[in-house]
Design an enzyme around this catalytic site. Structure first.
Site, short mmCIF file in Angstrom:
data_model
loop_
_atom_site.label_atom_id
_atom_site.label_comp_id
_atom_site.label_asym_id
_atom_site.label_seq_id
_atom_site.Cartn_x
_atom_site.Cartn_y
_atom_site.Cartn_z
N GLY A 248 0.81 -1.22 0.00
CA GLY A 248 0.00 0.00 0.00
C GLY A 248 0.84 1.26 0.00
O GLY A 248 0.46 2.28 -0.59
N VAL B 3 -0.91 9.41 5.72
CA VAL B 3 -1.64 8.16 5.57
C VAL B 3 -0.71 6.96 5.40
O VAL B 3 0.42 7.08 4.94
CB VAL B 3 -2.63 8.22 4.38
CG1 VAL B 3 -3.69 9.27 4.63
CG2 VAL B 3 -1.88 8.51 3.08
N GLU B 4 -1.22 5.79 5.80
CA GLU B 4 -0.53 4.49 5.68
C GLU B 4 0.89 4.53 6.26
O GLU B 4 1.84 4.05 5.66
CB GLU B 4 -0.54 4.03 4.22
CG GLU B 4 -1.96 3.73 3.77
CD GLU B 4 -2.04 3.01 2.46
OE1 GLU B 4 -1.09 2.30 2.08
OE2 GLU B 4 -3.09 3.14 1.80
N GLY B 5 0.97 5.11 7.45
CA GLY B 5 2.24 5.23 8.13
C GLY B 5 2.82 6.61 7.90
O GLY B 5 3.19 6.95 6.77
#
Length: 415
Positions: free
Chosen positions: A267, A387-389
């Site tokens: 992702g 987002v996503e880390g």
């Protein structure tokens, strides 16, 4: 500025041409007005599904495109360059499909993936919580095993009962809330991570579930009021006494954290591709303005101050693209790529923030108005660093990898 791409097959070249044509016709004209109105473009995702663009990296046997990540990510970049809400939405949907595709049983894949990849369903990825964002291993949402028969959900792909364990197997009762969920409230299914172990079970006590949005007890709060990406709803999703059949669990009990991290590795490459798309759009806008805007009798781009700024923007964007493509090729070759994905996400999203900020500067006063997309691109770029880390987490991932490599090298030298 034309982007020169080296694609592995003529089929991939045709796919990129299809994507550009569709994005120019369907996404570009709608981005500004729909963002202003906060209108979610559900019809666009259905169109992408019908066009074969929602399941590109997954097997054709289940409705996917059998494309390498190197190609899929360039499709995401092209979509994000026209409208980030769509490019990021495709990345999130792909992330949401990963657990079933990579860890589901053959029966689960056959029953679920065709609709997930074909455009009739849109997914959301439910990992973060209000007090467990970066520290996903401490999540509190619970999925309590309960005895007794639980009716299996009807599988949309077959019209029959869901695949998997016998009806007398225990199901789960789920309770908790997930925060900052892209597509929260508009998704057709939720990929949920919940604790099946005890309160102190840590990462080993987390399991993964596939839940249709229509399941009783699943609700979403009103969307968050964000500084950008208003057309992409982000909301708290609540699970209140949700009953799930055993077939809803993906993978083994306690395997959820490993599934979540494996999904995020891929992702993060999707987010990197989105960031490069946004940076490229800002760069193209700035270059066009620098040739059209004249001061002191010549285009402003002829002045060294702006010329050097544009050169840096172009170099950083190209470097970010090569970094995510290099990581994608490692993934496609079956080599470890988690550290490279973190590097790509970190560099590409920092680049997007820097390039969009500089684009506003190049455009001057007009760049600060909503008459041009520069200010929207700048606002959208910011979320990609989160987002996503967050990018701080990416630095931790990279730093830990360097430390492991140093320890391994030291151990080898000692032997």
């Amino acid at each position: 500025m034309a982007v020169e791409r080296t694609l592995p097959t003529s089929e991939a070249e045709d796919l990129l041409d299809l994507t550009r044509g569709l994005a120019d016709k369907e996404l570009g004209p709608r981005a500004a007005p729909d963002e202003e109105a906060g209108a979610f473009p559900r019809d666009v995702f259905a169109l992408l599904g019908r066009s074969g663009l929602l399941g590109l990296p997954y097997p054709a046997a289940y409705g996917g495109g059998d494309q390498p990540y190197e190609v899929y990510l360039q499709v995401v970049e092209e979509l994000a360059a026209r409208w980030l809400a769509v490019g990021l939405g495709v990345s999130v949907h792909t992330l949401s499909c990963f657990p079933v595709a990579a860890y589901g049983t053959e029966a689960q894949r056959a029953a679920l993936l065709p609709d997930m990849l074909g455009g009739s369903q849109l997914g959301a990825y439910c990992l973060s919580e209000a007090h467990a964002g970066s520290d996903a291993g401490s999540l509190a949402t619970r999925a309590e095993p309960e005895p007794g028969a639980v009716p299996a959900p009807r599988a949309a792909a077959s019209g029959g009962t869901g695949p998997g364990a016998p009806p007398e197997a225990p199901g789960y009762r789920i309770a908790g809330a997930k925060s900052w969920i892209t597509h929260g409230g508009v998704a057709d299914f939720y990929t949920l991570f919940a604790r099946t172990g005890g309160p102190d079970s840590g990462r080993e006590g987390i399991s993964c579930f596939h839940l249709p949005a229509a399941t009783a007890g699943i609700t979403a709060d009103p969307p968050e009021r964000k500084m950008g990406m208003s057309a992409s709803p982000t909301a708290v999703v609540r699970f209140e006494d949700v009953r799930a059949a055993p077939e809803a669990r993906i993978g083994a009990e306690g395997q959820g954290f490993a599934i979540a991290m494996a999904a995020l590795d891929s992702g993060r490459l999707g987010i990197a591709a989105c960031a490069v798309g946004v940076a490229q759009a800002a760069l193209d806008l700035a270059v066009a303005h620098s040739r059209e805007r004249r001061q002191f009798g010549r285009p402003v781009g002829d002045f060294q101050g702006l010329s050097f700024l544009l050169a840096d923007m172009a170099t950083q964007t190209a470097a970010a693209r090569e970094l995510y493509l290099s990581a994608a090729r490692r993934r496609d070759a079956g080599r470890p790529f988690a550290t490279q994905a973190a590097m790509a996400k970190l560099f590409a999203t920092d680049t997007a923030m820097r390039v969009t900020t500089d684009a506003v500067q190049v455009l001057g006063g007009s760049g600060y108005t909503r008459d041009l997309p520069a200010e929207r691109l700048m606002r959208e770029a910011k979320v990609l660093q989160i987002v996503e880390g967050t990018n701080q987490i990416q630095r931790m991932v990279i730093g830990r990898a360097l430390a492991r490599e140093a320890r391994t090298a030291a151990g080898a030298a000692a032997r």
